[in-house]
Design a protein around this motif. Structure first.
Motif, mmCIF file in Angstrom:
data_model
loop_
_atom_site.group_PDB
_atom_site.id
_atom_site.type_symbol
_atom_site.label_atom_id
_atom_site.label_comp_id
_atom_site.label_asym_id
_atom_site.label_seq_id
_atom_site.Cartn_x
_atom_site.Cartn_y
_atom_site.Cartn_z
ATOM 1 N N PHE A 110 35.972 57.156 38.447
ATOM 2 C CA PHE A 110 36.644 55.856 38.526
ATOM 3 C C PHE A 110 36.678 55.184 37.165
ATOM 4 O O PHE A 110 35.914 55.535 36.259
ATOM 5 N N THR A 111 37.604 54.233 37.062
ATOM 6 C CA THR A 111 37.608 53.344 35.904
ATOM 7 C C THR A 111 37.995 51.963 36.415
ATOM 8 O O THR A 111 38.763 51.860 37.372
ATOM 9 N N ILE A 112 37.442 50.927 35.813
ATOM 10 C CA ILE A 112 37.811 49.574 36.250
ATOM 11 C C ILE A 112 38.348 48.811 35.050
ATOM 12 O O ILE A 112 37.732 48.816 33.978
ATOM 13 N N ILE A 160 41.218 53.826 40.382
ATOM 14 C CA ILE A 160 41.433 52.837 39.311
ATOM 15 C C ILE A 160 41.228 51.460 39.935
ATOM 16 O O ILE A 160 41.950 51.079 40.855
ATOM 17 N N GLY A 161 40.214 50.758 39.470
ATOM 18 C CA GLY A 161 39.952 49.407 39.973
ATOM 19 C C GLY A 161 40.550 48.387 39.013
ATOM 20 O O GLY A 161 40.575 48.606 37.798
ATOM 21 N N ILE A 162 41.043 47.292 39.584
ATOM 22 C CA ILE A 162 41.571 46.191 38.763
ATOM 23 C C ILE A 162 40.937 44.898 39.266
ATOM 24 O O ILE A 162 40.803 44.710 40.486
ATOM 25 N N ALA A 187 32.785 40.230 38.304
ATOM 26 C CA ALA A 187 32.990 41.132 39.443
ATOM 27 C C ALA A 187 33.038 42.577 38.943
ATOM 28 O O ALA A 187 32.465 43.483 39.559
ATOM 29 N N ILE A 188 33.676 42.793 37.815
ATOM 30 C CA ILE A 188 33.802 44.156 37.279
ATOM 31 C C ILE A 188 32.420 44.730 36.947
ATOM 32 O O ILE A 188 32.127 45.882 37.270
ATOM 33 N N LYS A 189 31.565 43.900 36.372
ATOM 34 C CA LYS A 189 30.198 44.363 36.056
ATOM 35 C C LYS A 189 29.482 44.782 37.330
ATOM 36 O O LYS A 189 28.823 45.825 37.379
#
Ligand SMILES: C[S@@+](CC[C@H](N)C(=O)[O-])C[C@H]1O[C@@H](n2cnc3c(N)ncnc32)[C@H](O)[C@@H]1O
Length: 290
Positions: free
Chosen positions: A72-74, A49-51, A57-59
């Motif tokens: 994964f999921t962000i 899990i990314g935050i 940055a997420i893109k």
């Protein structure tokens, strides 16, 4: 745009020790450098899990981690809300959490973000465009006491009153608009006690910390992160200045249910510093929940 090189990557992996079937949080995912290593380490058989607060940055991270799609999921958000963020993924507890604090190379090299005193840009410094406070608002609108307090507390400047008076005189005539204008002004009136450090360094550091409420958010993030960590789960924190490191050290020392895995903070070797100067000030601390 310059690409971020992850700091102390091998050491992070050694201490986090990612295992298949486990769940990890990269609380400051950035472009996903550490996240990718965590996924690679388990052949994509853990869940990550990314935050991050930064949409751009997420893109980049989603692109970077594409081959691990499904593992994964962000989520866009702040690690100070790590507990509610992980609930959004239908997860209650996790096996490891990484905090790699501060800004990324991409962020400091994008002049529009206003993090760098070497690139002309707006006095912004926000990680998230969703927040209201900017460096411009602090510099041009805060009182003398508030400004001096920020430079003292977050820049550890001994006596900032003289320079703050000058800032206030100048902004009355014409408000500060850009990063380089503010940095040049500081250089003109302030001598850094350490010769190698640009006079504006600590002023920019303190403004960035204030804009993003970094110290309070770190304390909250560590606390909430520790609560959602499983038994034998590990927390790894990379900090980049003494204020942050003090918070992390005190946090670990005040836990009762911790095995501190790093008696002294782990720092980068000469070769890493040569390749990636950003790693020079990094300190890594790791703890395991008993
Ligand atoms: C040093 S970079 C992370 C780099 C990443 N570990 C890598 O290897 O690519 C730090 C990131 O933390 C993010 N950040 C800073 N404060 C945050 C907070 N309170 N919550 C979530 N993200 C935050 C920044 O936007 C930035 O992208």
């Amino acid at each position: 745009m310059k690409q971020h090189i992850s700091v102390l990557e091998d050491e992070v992996i050694r201490y986090l020790s990612p295992q298949p079937g486990k769940v990890y949080v990269d609380a400051t995912c950035g472009s996903g450098g550490h996240a990718k290593r965590i996924l690679e380490e388990t052949g994509g058989r853990c869940f990550l899990i990314g935050i991050d607060k930064d949409k751009n940055a997420i893109k980049r991270a989603e692109e970077n981690l594409r081959k691990f799609s499904g593992s994964f999921t962000i989520i866009e958000g702040g690690f100070e809300e790590i507990d509610s963020i992980i609930k959004m993924t239908k997860t209650e507890t996790v096996d490891g959490i990484l905090f790699d604090l501060g800004f990324s190379t991409e962020q400091i090299s994008e002049k529009e973000r206003g993090f760098s005193f070497l690139l002309e840009g707006p006095l912004d410094m926000r990680y998230s465009k969703k927040t209201y406070l900017t460096a411009e608002k602090i510099i041009n609108h805060y009182s003398m006491q508030e400004l001096a307090g920020i430079f003292k507390e977050y820049g550890e400047l001994k006596n900032p009153y003289n320079i703050v008076k000058k800032i206030i005189e100048k902004r009355k005539k014409s408000p500060f608009k850009t990063t380089t204008e503010f940095a040049d002004f500081i250089s003109h009136f302030y001598r850094s006690p350490k010769k190698k450090i640009h006079p504006a360094t600590l002023f920019f550091q303190s403004l960035r910390i204030a804009v993003n409420n970094e110290i309070e958010n770190l304390k909250t993030g560590l606390q909430k992160g520790w609560e959602i960590l499983n038994k034998n789960g590990r927390m790894i924190v990379l900090s980049f200045h003494s204020l942050e490191d003090r918070v992390v050290k005190n946090f670990f020392r005040s836990r009762e249910n911790i095995n501190i895995l790093t008696k002294k903070p782990v720092i980068a070797q000469d070769l890493e510093i040569f390749i990636n100067p950003l790693s020079r000030s990094a300190k890594m601390r790791a703890g395991e929940k008993k």
